[in-house]
Design an enzyme around this catalytic site. Structure first.
Site, PDB file in Angstrom:
ATOM      1  N   CYS A 102       0.787  -1.199  -0.045  1.00 18.98           N
ATOM      2  CA  CYS A 102       0.097  -0.063   0.047  1.00 18.98           C
ATOM      3  C   CYS A 102       1.006   1.242  -0.041  1.00 18.98           C
ATOM      4  CB  CYS A 102      -0.914   0.051   1.261  1.00 18.98           C
ATOM      5  SG  CYS A 102      -1.988   1.458   1.328  1.00 18.98           S
ATOM      6  N   GLU A 145      -8.650  -1.636  -2.552  1.00 19.24           N
ATOM      7  CA  GLU A 145      -9.078  -0.248  -2.663  1.00 19.24           C
ATOM      8  C   GLU A 145     -10.626  -0.081  -2.001  1.00 19.24           C
ATOM      9  OE1 GLU A 145      -6.883   1.905  -3.268  1.00 19.24           O
ATOM     10  OE2 GLU A 145      -5.529   0.450  -4.215  1.00 19.24           O
ATOM     11  N   HIS A 148     -10.020   0.348   1.744  1.00 21.21           N
ATOM     12  CA  HIS A 148      -9.765   1.782   2.270  1.00 21.21           C
ATOM     13  C   HIS A 148     -11.031   2.677   2.305  1.00 21.21           C
ATOM     14  CE1 HIS A 148      -5.394   1.878   2.273  1.00 21.21           C
ATOM     15  NE2 HIS A 148      -5.438   1.532   0.855  1.00 21.21           N
TER      16      HIS A 148
HETATM   17 CO    CO Z   1      -3.704   0.911  -0.275  1.00 20.97          CO
END
Ligand code: CO
Length: 179
Positions: A102, A145, A148
């Site tokens: 990441c 993603e 996130h």
């Molecule tokens: Co990430």
């Protein structure tokens, strides 16, 4: 404009992101800046960038994986339509396991088993609704993603599954303890 990518301690990475209500000028400029920011990353390079990583808690992410024909694809307001039960450890062309990393925790990587296929519905920059299925490594990017956008970071899975985490820089790597 290249934006600053926040690091793992930033509170935006732990918040739930909000729907984009209207894809206006501000959103279009944010998406364009996020694309530029993702492409500017060289050490390490990135394959995805979510809005919380630039300090904005909005449901937006960018994917970039030319090997699968995905060139700075913007994904706005994604929803999971279906996700496979089958898990994979994605492999690269040399048949090596791809470790997950990441841009908010640069140089740390670990193995994560993700669903091998995921279908999402999202909007593009024109506001058009798109339903798309991803498989293999692109499916892993989508899942990373999407995490996130709900305040989850990949190391949470590493910790939960008691998987190893590696610090890799250049040709040097070492296993590290998560604290
Ligand atoms: Co990430």
């Amino acid at each position: 404009m290249i934006l600053k990518i926040v690091d793992i301690k930033h509170p935006a990475l732990r918040k739930k992101s909000k729907e984009v209500v209207k894809i206006d000028k501000k959103i279009k400029s944010l998406v364009s800046d996020m694309k530029e920011t993702l492409l500017s990353q060289k050490d390490p390079e990135g394959v995805g960038l979510a809005a919380p990583q630039v300090g904005k808690n909005l449901k937006i992410f960018i994917m970039h994986y030319p090997e699968a024909g995905i060139i700075t694809k913007e994904v706005i307001n994604p929803k999971v339509i279906s996700i496979s039960k089958k898990k994979i450890k994605p492999k690269n062309k040399r048949n090596e396991n791809i470790l997950e990393g990441c841009l908010s925790i640069p140089h740390f990587y670990g193995p994560i088993k993700r669903a091998s296929k995921i279908t999402i519905e999202y909007q593009n920059i024109e506001g058009e609704k798109i339903k798309e299925q991803f498989s293999g490594f692109p499916a892993q990017i989508v899942q990373h993603e999407m995490d996130h956008l709900i305040g989850v970071i990949f190391v949470d899975h590493i910790l939960k599954n008691k998987s190893p985490l590696y610090h890799i820089k250049g040709n040097e790597w070492e296993e590290v303890e998560l604290t």
